[in-house]
Design a protein around this motif. Sequence first.
Motif, PDB file in Angstrom:
ATOM      1  N   ALA A   1       0.327  -1.650  -0.037  1.00  0.00           N
ATOM      2  CA  ALA A   1      -0.244   0.141   0.266  1.00  0.00           C
ATOM      3  C   ALA A   1       0.673   1.152  -0.347  1.00  0.00           C
ATOM      4  O   ALA A   1       0.140   2.107  -0.279  1.00  0.00           O
ATOM      5  CB  ALA A   1      -0.518   0.242   1.278  1.00  0.00           C
ATOM      6  N   ILE A   2       2.194   1.718   0.832  1.00  0.00           N
ATOM      7  CA  ILE A   2       2.924   2.725   0.484  1.00  0.00           C
ATOM      8  C   ILE A   2       3.449   2.928  -0.476  1.00  0.00           C
ATOM      9  O   ILE A   2       3.690   3.893  -0.567  1.00  0.00           O
ATOM     10  CB  ILE A   2       4.120   2.336   1.929  1.00  0.00           C
ATOM     11  CG1 ILE A   2       3.402   1.985   2.840  1.00  0.00           C
ATOM     12  CG2 ILE A   2       5.196   3.205   1.682  1.00  0.00           C
ATOM     13  CD1 ILE A   2       4.411   1.689   4.174  1.00  0.00           C
ATOM     14  N   ALA A   3       4.278   1.287  -1.086  1.00  0.00           N
ATOM     15  CA  ALA A   3       4.361   2.008  -2.102  1.00  0.00           C
ATOM     16  C   ALA A   3       3.560   2.526  -3.318  1.00  0.00           C
ATOM     17  O   ALA A   3       3.930   3.405  -4.089  1.00  0.00           O
ATOM     18  CB  ALA A   3       5.001  -0.072  -2.733  1.00  0.00           C
ATOM     19  N   GLU A   4       2.727   1.618  -3.205  1.00  0.00           N
ATOM     20  CA  GLU A   4       1.226   2.311  -4.267  1.00  0.00           C
ATOM     21  C   GLU A   4       0.600   3.451  -3.885  1.00  0.00           C
ATOM     22  O   GLU A   4      -0.361   3.822  -5.336  1.00  0.00           O
ATOM     23  CB  GLU A   4       0.587   1.111  -4.492  1.00  0.00           C
ATOM     24  CG  GLU A   4       0.582  -0.529  -5.352  1.00  0.00           C
ATOM     25  CD  GLU A   4      -0.117  -1.196  -4.510  1.00  0.00           C
ATOM     26  OE1 GLU A   4      -1.083  -0.861  -4.527  1.00  0.00           O
ATOM     27  OE2 GLU A   4       0.026  -2.493  -5.615  1.00  0.00           O
TER      28      GLU A   4
ATOM     29  N   GLU B   1       9.220   4.564   6.379  1.00  0.00           N
ATOM     30  CA  GLU B   1       9.130   4.025   4.780  1.00  0.00           C
ATOM     31  C   GLU B   1       8.071   4.980   4.422  1.00  0.00           C
ATOM     32  O   GLU B   1       8.268   5.617   3.546  1.00  0.00           O
ATOM     33  CB  GLU B   1       8.420   2.888   3.988  1.00  0.00           C
ATOM     34  CG  GLU B   1       9.694   1.367   4.661  1.00  0.00           C
ATOM     35  CD  GLU B   1       9.064   0.641   4.153  1.00  0.00           C
ATOM     36  OE1 GLU B   1       7.914   0.281   3.425  1.00  0.00           O
ATOM     37  OE2 GLU B   1       9.857  -0.595   5.069  1.00  0.00           O
ATOM     38  N   ILE B   2       7.268   5.400   5.414  1.00  0.00           N
ATOM     39  CA  ILE B   2       6.213   6.493   4.569  1.00  0.00           C
ATOM     40  C   ILE B   2       6.375   7.445   5.185  1.00  0.00           C
ATOM     41  O   ILE B   2       6.602   8.662   3.970  1.00  0.00           O
ATOM     42  CB  ILE B   2       4.501   6.628   5.943  1.00  0.00           C
ATOM     43  CG1 ILE B   2       4.172   4.772   5.945  1.00  0.00           C
ATOM     44  CG2 ILE B   2       3.790   7.252   5.461  1.00  0.00           C
ATOM     45  CD1 ILE B   2       3.167   4.595   6.276  1.00  0.00           C
ATOM     46  N   VAL B   3       7.529   8.289   6.191  1.00  0.00           N
ATOM     47  CA  VAL B   3       7.792   9.408   6.464  1.00  0.00           C
ATOM     48  C   VAL B   3       8.555   9.496   4.977  1.00  0.00           C
ATOM     49  O   VAL B   3       9.363  10.982   4.430  1.00  0.00           O
ATOM     50  CB  VAL B   3       9.024   9.091   7.330  1.00  0.00           C
ATOM     51  CG1 VAL B   3       9.542  10.711   7.658  1.00  0.00           C
ATOM     52  CG2 VAL B   3       7.812   9.475   9.133  1.00  0.00           C
ATOM     53  N   LYS B   4       9.824   8.778   4.947  1.00  0.00           N
ATOM     54  CA  LYS B   4      10.616   8.279   3.997  1.00  0.00           C
ATOM     55  C   LYS B   4      10.336   9.413   2.018  1.00  0.00           C
ATOM     56  O   LYS B   4      10.269  10.071   1.023  1.00  0.00           O
ATOM     57  CB  LYS B   4      11.499   7.388   3.161  1.00  0.00           C
ATOM     58  CG  LYS B   4      12.598   7.678   4.644  1.00  0.00           C
ATOM     59  CD  LYS B   4      13.190   5.779   4.362  1.00  0.00           C
ATOM     60  CE  LYS B   4      13.969   6.206   5.188  1.00  0.00           C
ATOM     61  NZ  LYS B   4      15.614   4.789   5.365  1.00  0.00           N
ATOM     62  N   LYS B   5       8.648   8.959   1.818  1.00  0.00           N
ATOM     63  CA  LYS B   5       8.387   8.983   0.600  1.00  0.00           C
ATOM     64  C   LYS B   5       7.001   9.693   0.742  1.00  0.00           C
ATOM     65  O   LYS B   5       6.672  10.819  -0.039  1.00  0.00           O
ATOM     66  CB  LYS B   5       7.293   7.650   0.084  1.00  0.00           C
ATOM     67  CG  LYS B   5       6.551   7.393  -0.925  1.00  0.00           C
ATOM     68  CD  LYS B   5       5.899   6.272  -1.216  1.00  0.00           C
ATOM     69  CE  LYS B   5       5.753   6.478  -2.402  1.00  0.00           C
ATOM     70  NZ  LYS B   5       4.680   4.847  -2.629  1.00  0.00           N
TER      71      LYS B   5
END
Length: 278
Positions: A217-220, A273-277
Amino acid sequence: PRSLSLSLPSSSPMNKTKKLVASVSTLLRRRTYYPSNFRCNPLATVAVSSQTYLSRESLQPCSAKPLPISVGELQFSGRDFCSESCDKRSSVCWNCGFSSAFLFCESCRSIQPVDHSVDYFQIFGLEKKYELDPGSLEGKYKDWQKKLHPDLVHQKSQKERDYAAEQSAKVTEAMRTLNKRLSRAMYIMKLNGIHVNEEETITDPTLLMEIMEVREAIAEANDSKELNQIRSQVQEKLKQWSDSFDEAFQSQRFDEAVKCIQRMTYYERACEEIVKKL
């Protein structure tokens, strides 16, 4: 040497007094042995009547329970005795000798050397427990940096500049460790002598499937709105496992607490990971 106060009948001759003192001293020397951690209370007395009684407050290990100990005609009794040094750590300022210096001397305003026996909770004056108010950290952290920051002592001796760099770094690390649930959980377990390997592989298929779905979900995710929604869900999961850890830790179910930390690790990494994106 410890002095004993003897209460004798007024009619007793002096030579009997001397013999009685000698007999008590001999009995203690021959028939008793006390470990090096016994404390001596000079105020304790021995009363001599039909039986001889020695106050157990005069010789008492700090951690002993108040159990009666009979040695011949001697009966030990009383309460536990432990000096304040068992509970409190005295810090003497290296510069002025002030006896209550902690990290920083309020008397001469000198920064103190790092005491590695001081834990992160003590730095912030907090009770050693998992749940805490993050606001209690922020204010105290700023107060310490106003006293310990290396920029404040650039005109002082090299020794004190080194102390400032070490103390400021330790306070910063303490803040970072206690401010997050995962690192705080691992730290409080460490204080209890339990090492947690957060890299240990988890074989729970349900958890692994959930983590894979989160990462997909994070990647998409196409925008910050979607990412923030995912982060909110992940933080909720992290909070649930954090509460489970607190319950297990307080109940001293440490194996279960370790499993909670391992699960918290997965959700913490998902948040990163979310914060980086974003």
